[in-house]
Design a protein around this motif. Structure first.
Motif, PDB file in Angstrom:
ATOM      1  N   ASN A 193      -0.863   1.767  -5.778  1.00 59.66           N
ATOM      2  CA  ASN A 193      -0.160   2.563  -6.772  1.00 59.66           C
ATOM      3  C   ASN A 193       1.339   2.507  -6.516  1.00 59.66           C
ATOM      4  OD1 ASN A 193      -2.546   3.484  -8.069  1.00 59.66           O
ATOM      5  ND2 ASN A 193      -2.832   5.036  -6.475  1.00 59.66           N
ATOM      6  N   ASP A 194       2.093   3.135  -7.401  1.00 60.92           N
ATOM      7  CA  ASP A 194       3.549   3.147  -7.249  1.00 60.92           C
ATOM      8  C   ASP A 194       3.990   3.807  -5.944  1.00 60.92           C
ATOM      9  OD1 ASP A 194       3.781   1.892  -9.683  1.00 60.92           O
ATOM     10  OD2 ASP A 194       4.121   3.739 -10.815  1.00 60.92           O
ATOM     11  N   ASN A 195       3.166   4.728  -5.425  1.00 60.83           N
ATOM     12  CA  ASN A 195       3.533   5.402  -4.173  1.00 60.83           C
ATOM     13  C   ASN A 195       3.233   4.560  -2.932  1.00 60.83           C
ATOM     14  OD1 ASN A 195       0.729   5.547  -3.973  1.00 60.83           O
ATOM     15  ND2 ASN A 195       0.630   7.729  -4.484  1.00 60.83           N
ATOM     16  N   GLY A 196       2.660   3.376  -3.127  1.00 60.73           N
ATOM     17  CA  GLY A 196       2.391   2.478  -2.004  1.00 60.73           C
ATOM     18  C   GLY A 196       0.997   2.584  -1.430  1.00 60.73           C
ATOM     19  N   ILE A 197       0.223   3.587  -1.839  1.00 58.24           N
ATOM     20  CA  ILE A 197      -1.127   3.769  -1.325  1.00 58.24           C
ATOM     21  C   ILE A 197      -2.092   2.875  -2.107  1.00 58.24           C
ATOM     22  CG2 ILE A 197      -3.020   5.423  -1.042  1.00 58.24           C
ATOM     23  CD1 ILE A 197      -0.979   7.597  -0.658  1.00 58.24           C
ATOM     24  N   PRO A 198      -2.976   2.149  -1.420  1.00 62.16           N
ATOM     25  CA  PRO A 198      -3.950   1.311  -2.126  1.00 62.16           C
ATOM     26  C   PRO A 198      -4.770   2.118  -3.126  1.00 62.16           C
ATOM     27  CG  PRO A 198      -3.945   0.787   0.211  1.00 62.16           C
ATOM     28  CD  PRO A 198      -3.098   2.012   0.050  1.00 62.16           C
ATOM     29  N   THR A 199      -5.082   1.521  -4.257  1.00 62.88           N
ATOM     30  CA  THR A 199      -5.925   2.175  -5.248  1.00 62.88           C
ATOM     31  C   THR A 199      -7.333   2.328  -4.684  1.00 62.88           C
ATOM     32  OG1 THR A 199      -6.474   0.034  -6.231  1.00 62.88           O
ATOM     33  CG2 THR A 199      -4.593   1.226  -7.165  1.00 62.88           C
ATOM     34  N   TRP A 200      -8.134   3.181  -5.309  1.00 63.01           N
ATOM     35  CA  TRP A 200      -9.473   3.434  -4.753  1.00 63.01           C
ATOM     36  C   TRP A 200     -10.294   2.152  -4.675  1.00 63.01           C
ATOM     37  CZ3 TRP A 200     -14.172   2.387  -6.829  1.00 63.01           C
ATOM     38  CH2 TRP A 200     -14.243   2.122  -8.193  1.00 63.01           C
ATOM     39  N   ASP A 201     -10.180   1.290  -5.694  1.00 67.07           N
ATOM     40  CA  ASP A 201     -10.991   0.076  -5.686  1.00 67.07           C
ATOM     41  C   ASP A 201     -10.473  -0.968  -4.702  1.00 67.07           C
ATOM     42  OD1 ASP A 201      -8.872   0.116  -7.584  1.00 67.07           O
ATOM     43  OD2 ASP A 201      -9.611  -1.705  -8.502  1.00 67.07           O
ATOM     44  N   ALA A 202      -9.212  -0.838  -4.276  1.00 72.56           N
ATOM     45  CA  ALA A 202      -8.685  -1.754  -3.255  1.00 72.56           C
ATOM     46  C   ALA A 202      -9.366  -1.517  -1.909  1.00 72.56           C
ATOM     47  CB  ALA A 202      -7.176  -1.573  -3.117  1.00 72.56           C
ATOM     48  N   PHE A 203      -9.988  -0.350  -1.733  1.00 73.98           N
ATOM     49  CA  PHE A 203     -10.677  -0.026  -0.483  1.00 73.98           C
ATOM     50  C   PHE A 203     -12.077  -0.629  -0.408  1.00 73.98           C
ATOM     51  CE2 PHE A 203      -7.506   3.374  -0.118  1.00 73.98           C
ATOM     52  CZ  PHE A 203      -7.255   3.355   1.246  1.00 73.98           C
ATOM     53  N   LEU A 204     -12.594  -1.153  -1.519  1.00 68.34           N
ATOM     54  CA  LEU A 204     -13.973  -1.640  -1.539  1.00 68.34           C
ATOM     55  C   LEU A 204     -14.212  -2.733  -0.495  1.00 68.34           C
ATOM     56  CD1 LEU A 204     -14.437  -1.794  -5.420  1.00 68.34           C
ATOM     57  CD2 LEU A 204     -15.592  -0.205  -3.860  1.00 68.34           C
ATOM     58  N   GLY A 205     -13.355  -3.752  -0.504  1.00 63.82           N
ATOM     59  CA  GLY A 205     -13.502  -4.850   0.438  1.00 63.82           C
ATOM     60  C   GLY A 205     -13.310  -4.439   1.881  1.00 63.82           C
ATOM     61  N   PRO A 206     -12.202  -3.759   2.224  1.00 63.98           N
ATOM     62  CA  PRO A 206     -12.001  -3.324   3.610  1.00 63.98           C
ATOM     63  C   PRO A 206     -13.109  -2.413   4.134  1.00 63.98           C
ATOM     64  CG  PRO A 206      -9.926  -3.249   2.418  1.00 63.98           C
ATOM     65  CD  PRO A 206     -10.990  -3.555   1.404  1.00 63.98           C
ATOM     66  N   LEU A 207     -13.605  -1.508   3.302  1.00 64.56           N
ATOM     67  CA  LEU A 207     -14.687  -0.622   3.742  1.00 64.56           C
ATOM     68  C   LEU A 207     -15.948  -1.409   4.068  1.00 64.56           C
ATOM     69  CD1 LEU A 207     -14.228   2.323   1.235  1.00 64.56           C
ATOM     70  CD2 LEU A 207     -14.277   2.580   3.724  1.00 64.56           C
TER      71      LEU A 207
END
Length: 342
Positions: free
Chosen positions: A36-50
């Motif tokens: 997101n604009d604040n620099g935090i990964p979006t929720w779906d960006a966590f799918l692969g790392p998780l």
């Protein structure tokens, strides 16, 4: 003694990573993830790392899975502690990761043998091996288990008992969690919308994109817009005249591509050449897929605005093009000013 020590340590390392081969270890950095604009990964960006972290463990609880994933992507402290601007002050990164865990479980990539405990499934291992950490929400939401889940939700007949349960659950929701739920519904909508666009007739798609740009105000108050003839468009799919006499024009090219069919530098250079023939200084290139780094660099140099599939669906939702309001809810609060009146 030294050999035995090394053997034991190697055994410990490969027991921890027993589901991964040595050459499959991946270095993940939050800067490489969609954010997101604040620099935090979006929720779906966590799918692969998780899923990657879950593959390094036999079983772990939700907190361990989230914390180790945040550590794995090297999210800095200031982003870890960033909270929503509400009275509940929930931490954004943790909420995003928890949403991703829920979808991985629903889709059958994670299994919960008991409450709060998670382990990767055979399907999850297969997906991870095939896609690495580049796992999108569209991929997860295309899994049979997720589709069945959505079907069951749609077909479920609401009973009085169901309503009572839902009311009890609603009492436990914070205002911020409700907002998160709405945000996630919009994310799910973008998946469906993008899939719909990719199946749309190409000429109809061009008309849709011009309509979107008109809704965004690019036509101007007294301007006009047109979709060019298929047989003689000169590489230009649409033109928006921003004034009545057409002195200021916006030239548009669109590509209705599949997800993996990315737009490269050559396509942008070709579009720039087409703009030169029109003596135009700028243009807009829209695709339902994505752009390579080379394409993005070329676009900056040639003053061409790029809109990829993710940005496109967000704009369509924002300007309500191709979507409509299903329900409207109001969240009310006490008007202290009313009670403070003399």
């Amino acid at each position: 003694m030294g050999v035995l020590y090394i053997y034991r340590n190697l055994k410990r390392i490969f027991t921890k990573r027993e589901l991964l081969k040595k050459d499959e270890l991946i270095v993940i950095n939050y800067k490489q993830l969609k954010h997101n604009d604040n620099g935090i990964p979006t929720w779906d960006a966590f799918l692969g790392p998780l899923l990657y972290v879950a593959n390094t463990k036999v079983q772990c609880n939700r907190r361990q899975l989230v914390n180790e994933t945040l550590k794995e992507i090297k999210l800095p402290e200031e982003l870890l502690e960033m909270v929503y601007p509400s009275k509940y002050h929930d931490r954004i990164a943790y909420n995003h990761a928890n949403w991703a865990i829920s979808d991985l479980k629903i889709s059958g990539l994670l299994h919960s043998p008991k409450r709060g405990e998670y382990e990767i499934t055979e399907l999850g291992k297969s997906i991870l091996k095939q896609y690495g950490t580049n796992i999108t929400r569209s991929l997860v939401h295309s899994q049979p288990a997720y589709l069945e889940h959505k079907k069951n939700l749609k077909n479920r007949n609401t009973t009085d008992n169901d309503s009572d349960i839902q009311d009890e659950q609603a009492l436990d929701l914070t205002e911020n969690q409700i907002q998160n739920w709405f945000d996630k519904q919009n994310d799910d909508l973008t998946d469906a919308l993008l899939e719909k666009l990719r199946k749309t007739d190409s000429y109809q798609f061009e008309h849709m994109m011009i309509h979107l740009l008109i809704k965004m105000g690019y036509k101007g108050t007294e301007g006009g817009a047109l979709v060019t003839q298929k047989s003689n468009d000169g590489g230009i799919d649409g033109i928006l005249n921003q004034d009545a006499l057409g002195f200021r024009k916006v030239y548009v090219q669109v590509k209705r591509y599949a997800e993996k069919n990315t737009v490269g530098r050559q396509a942008i250079s070709q579009f720039h050449g087409d703009l030169d023939l029109q003596q135009a200084d700028n243009g807009v290139f829209i695709t339902t897929s994505s752009f390579t780094n080379g394409a993005e660099q070329a676009a900056k140099r040639f003053n061409i605005k790029l809109i990829d599939g993710d940005a496109l669906t967000k704009l369509m939702i924002q300007y309500k093009v191709g979507v409509q309001v299903k329900n409207t809810y109001e969240l009310l609060e006490i008007d202290d000013d009313f009670f403070d009146q003399d």
